[in-house]
Design an enzyme around this catalytic site. Structure first.
Site, mmCIF file in Angstrom:
data_model
loop_
_atom_site.group_PDB
_atom_site.id
_atom_site.type_symbol
_atom_site.label_atom_id
_atom_site.label_comp_id
_atom_site.label_asym_id
_atom_site.label_seq_id
_atom_site.Cartn_x
_atom_site.Cartn_y
_atom_site.Cartn_z
ATOM 1 N N ARG A 122 -32.876 -44.081 -26.523
ATOM 2 C CA ARG A 122 -32.528 -44.518 -27.868
ATOM 3 C C ARG A 122 -32.574 -43.397 -28.888
ATOM 4 O O ARG A 122 -31.656 -43.223 -29.683
ATOM 5 C CB ARG A 122 -33.523 -45.601 -28.350
ATOM 6 N N THR A 123 -33.656 -42.651 -28.910
ATOM 7 C CA THR A 123 -33.841 -41.699 -30.005
ATOM 8 C C THR A 123 -32.768 -40.609 -29.949
ATOM 9 O O THR A 123 -32.089 -40.332 -30.943
ATOM 10 C CB THR A 123 -35.245 -41.073 -29.939
ATOM 11 N N LYS A 147 -38.380 -20.453 -17.919
ATOM 12 C CA LYS A 147 -38.662 -19.045 -17.574
ATOM 13 C C LYS A 147 -39.898 -18.550 -18.317
ATOM 14 O O LYS A 147 -40.205 -17.358 -18.292
ATOM 15 C CB LYS A 147 -37.489 -18.153 -17.969
ATOM 16 N N ARG A 202 -38.054 -33.322 -29.293
ATOM 17 C CA ARG A 202 -39.112 -34.128 -28.658
ATOM 18 C C ARG A 202 -39.767 -33.250 -27.615
ATOM 19 O O ARG A 202 -39.080 -32.561 -26.845
ATOM 20 C CB ARG A 202 -38.522 -35.376 -28.013
ATOM 21 N N HIS A 217 -44.042 -40.049 -34.448
ATOM 22 C CA HIS A 217 -42.625 -40.333 -34.185
ATOM 23 C C HIS A 217 -42.033 -40.946 -35.452
ATOM 24 O O HIS A 217 -41.767 -42.148 -35.518
ATOM 25 C CB HIS A 217 -42.536 -41.299 -32.998
HETATM 26 C C1 NCD Z 1 -41.035 -44.589 -27.972
HETATM 27 C C2 NCD Z 1 -41.507 -43.154 -27.837
HETATM 28 O O1 NCD Z 1 -40.790 -42.315 -27.282
HETATM 29 O O2 NCD Z 1 -42.593 -42.895 -28.341
HETATM 30 N N1 NCD Z 1 -39.705 -44.765 -27.582
HETATM 31 C C3 NCD Z 1 -38.732 -44.658 -28.538
HETATM 32 O O3 NCD Z 1 -38.512 -43.602 -29.089
HETATM 33 N N2 NCD Z 1 -38.084 -45.771 -28.897
HETATM 34 C C4 NCD Z 1 -41.938 -45.568 -27.315
HETATM 35 C C5 NCD Z 1 -42.298 -45.368 -25.874
HETATM 36 O O4 NCD Z 1 -41.807 -44.487 -25.189
HETATM 37 O O5 NCD Z 1 -43.114 -46.177 -25.410
#
Ligand code: NCD
Length: 293
Positions: free
Chosen positions: A49-50, A78, A99, A127
């Protein structure tokens, strides 16, 4: 300007992001506001999703997107430092969405990249764009955030979405309680923001139940939490028995903690929540690049 964690989400910023997101949701399926800009998505951890909602948001605003979703293909494999990777990307693009499994990683990159950095998840840290999606969905459903009551449920120790949501709820004048899986309660610095209760107590008194996945990838001792999902499982029978008339949110992906039979219950709002990710991330990109519609 960066978007790294709760410090970047005061009440005024939250309001600005959510209003802009509503504008995009209502009017702006496509625009050329970010034409000529390049956004990088650097994902050192899994995401559906993100990453894809950020990329969809960038395309909808006319920006170009480069990036990677598999860190094994990058020079990190590397031995390049994260800071060096950040410096290099800062010379290639106008904004970086990243991320990474280490807490504080996005802040480290933001200190050296020379471009706006969005933290799309730093280990068990924060997040913030998920929090904006969560708040947007609550406001969409209830019309306002002040005075709402939210129960955060699940793995509250490692859940970065909850770590960001709780300070933001305080900022907007909402209240919270927590229903942790056994042994996975809030970190000490957050525990005062959401006193513990049990699931039935939360269902009886809250507007929003915010379920979360057990973050097994962060465990050093997986066996210690073998039954964590079942301890605070939300299913249709439980919602009906409690007469719950609020909404159920979940950042997704889900495992056993949120039953599929909730999907057809009127409280289920998590697919709508995920859909809101595109408009919210359009707002994040345009605000950080200072290009309003
Ligand atoms: C979340 C995350 O990555 O922290 N997912 C997301 O971005 N919707 C929640 C999760 O992974 O549990």
């Amino acid at each position: 300007m960066h978007l790294l964690g709760p410090d970047d989400l005061d009440a005024a910023s939250i309001g600005a992001y959510l209003d802009l997101a509503r504008h995009y949701a209502e009017e702006g399926t496509r625009s050329d506001a970010l034409s000529g800009r390049i956004v990088a998505t650097a994902f050192f951890e899994p995401s559906t999703r993100t990453r894809l909602s950020f990329e969809a948001a960038a395309h909808r605003l006319g920006a170009d997107v480069i990036g990677f979703a598999d860190a094994a293909t990058t020079s990190g494999a590397k031995g390049e430092t994260l800071e060096d990777t950040g410096r290099i990307l800062g010379g290639f693009v106008d904004l970086l969405v990243m991320r990474h499994p280490e807490e504080g990683s996005a802040a480290r990159v933001a200190a050296v990249a020379g471009i706006p950095v969005v933290n799309a998840g730093d280990g068990g840290g924060y997040h913030p764009t998920q929090t904006l999606v969560d708040l947007y969905t609550i406001r969409q459903r209830f019309g306002s955030l002040a005075g709402r009551s939210v129960a955060v449920v699940g793995d509250l120790r490692y859940g970065r979405t909850v770590h960001t949501l709780l300070p933001a709820l305080r900022e907007v004048g909402a209240t919270a309680v927590s229903v942790p899986c056994p042994g996975l309660g809030l970190p000490p610095d957050l525990s005062s923001l959401a006193p513990e209760t049990d699931l039935d107590g939360a269902l009886a008194s809250c507007d929003v139940v915010y379920a979360t996945r057990v973050q097994r990838e962060r465990f050093t001792d997986a066996a210690a939490h073998a039954d964590a999902e079942t301890a605070v499982r939300i299913d249709r029978a439980r919602l009906e028995a409690a007469g719950f008339d609020g909404i159920v949110l979940h950042p997704l992906p889900r495992r056993g903690e949120l039953a599929q039979d909730v999907d057809s219950h009127p409280a289920a709002n998590y697919f709508e929540q995920a859909r809101n990710g595109v408009a919210v991330r359009m707002a994040v990109l345009s605000r950080l690049l200072e290009e309003s519609p």
